[in-house]
Design an enzyme around this catalytic site. Sequence first.
Site, mmCIF file in Angstrom:
data_model
loop_
_atom_site.group_PDB
_atom_site.id
_atom_site.type_symbol
_atom_site.label_atom_id
_atom_site.label_comp_id
_atom_site.label_asym_id
_atom_site.label_seq_id
_atom_site.Cartn_x
_atom_site.Cartn_y
_atom_site.Cartn_z
ATOM 1 N N LYS A 97 78.675 21.524 65.580
ATOM 2 C CA LYS A 97 78.481 20.279 66.328
ATOM 3 C C LYS A 97 79.763 19.763 67.003
ATOM 4 C CE LYS A 97 74.105 19.708 64.173
ATOM 5 N NZ LYS A 97 73.533 19.771 62.856
ATOM 6 N N TYR B 295 70.266 20.053 54.617
ATOM 7 C CA TYR B 295 69.921 21.104 55.575
ATOM 8 C C TYR B 295 71.175 21.898 55.891
ATOM 9 C CZ TYR B 295 68.358 23.362 59.925
ATOM 10 O OH TYR B 295 68.047 24.273 60.903
ATOM 11 N N ASP C 287 79.343 21.573 53.496
ATOM 12 C CA ASP C 287 78.788 21.777 54.831
ATOM 13 C C ASP C 287 79.113 20.538 55.647
ATOM 14 O OD1 ASP C 287 77.347 22.106 57.131
ATOM 15 O OD2 ASP C 287 75.497 22.762 56.139
#
Length: 440
Positions: free
Chosen positions: A278, A155, A250
């Site tokens: 995050k 994702y 990522d």
Amino acid sequence: MNVSRPGRTAQLPQPRSAELYERACRVIPGGVNSPVRAFRAVGGTPLFIARGSGSNIFDADGRSYLDFVGSWGPLIAGHAHPAVVSAVQEALARGTTYGAPCAAEVELAERLVAAYPAAEQVRFVSSGTEAVMSAIRVARAFTSRELIVKFAGCYHGHADHLLVAAGSGLATLGRPASAGVPAAFTGCTRVLPLDEETALEALFAAEGPGVAAVIIEPLPANHGLLPQRREFLARLRELTRAHGALLIFDEVISGFRLARGGAAELLGIAPDLATFGKVIGGGMPVGAFGGARAIMARLAPDGDTYQAGTLSGNPVAMAAGVATLDLLSRESAWQRLEARGAELERLVKPVLAAARFPVHLVRAGSLFWLSLHSAGAPRSAVSLTQQEAARFAALFHAMLERGVYLPPSAYETCFVSLAHSAADLARFTQALRESLAAVA
Ligand SMILES: *Cc1c(COP(=O)(O)O)cnc(C)c1O
């Protein structure tokens, strides 16, 4: 505690959450601002959270839960860590945003660049999605190519051209996993399975000269936790380099979580570009992307590749990020997080071995996943059967009844934070033992 209730939506009465959810559903689609929060995969009513403290969250009805979601990754130091809260308060008193450069941007950028050698320069945005969108744009600009390769199960946020086989979506070549995404957008996206060098080699043999970038979560953590063989990632590094394509890691989850230098440091593999989010925002909305100076030089104002943001480099968010990264360094966080993860593994393994159905613990540092795949924990995106998914839903609610908050989806990774004590891990283990026994 063990209230028995019909069906898999068994849940203690939470009148305040129920009322808020009803009101939310009237004015917010599905009652939530991010779909997984709606509990659809597990049934029942989402809890509305009133506050968090350390390893605990408290719902609107005043019940507390030991939290293993950690807001899906950012809260590596736990909820409302005093150092983060006071940094935010101090920044807040100086104003919420200027729309002009501020020192905190430089301070956070210096920390990222020092920690992550592949990122000689970074730029801040407001989410992981934006970081990935921007990294892809600059990769396409730099290579003058259009194709992007991603992996099924990984994702990378909700940008149009990457909403293919994302998270638990299906692995279908270039077919959008969401309505509203033109086929033309995903037409420049190729999807490969994880863990298969031969598929990589075939793709590069066929389309190598057109590939701008390959993007991967170096530790895929959005379809369960799918640690990859180092040889697979090394082969990916080799092939991208040989074909003049960029490799994008990522690290929105893994950055500053697995190690100071993210998964790249642990693997000893340097990407050309990396994305962050995050943890680096300490719970505030932040993303970043970075890479070699020559690539980043393509960005406006120096270069021809446009990228911008009204709230990018927001002073309050930057302050939360700086405070978080500093406390991680100060507290030798990564050794401590690994030790905690290892302790959890030691406690949980015998409990899982005694379960009446297959449950596998997959762990990397402070990330862990309970895989309910009967055939064993997979290394690529493998869907659960209906029966396995139903077991997870029952397990989720049994844990919730016992005051443990897991991610409300069988494909989501759990997060341990610095705030989780040995007693918390023991409590988790006991709840898991009882819950597994309670699941038919
Ligand atoms: C969460 C996540 C994103 C998207 O970040 P948002 O801040 O939710 O937009 C991108 N990549 C990975 C690996 C993620 O886990």
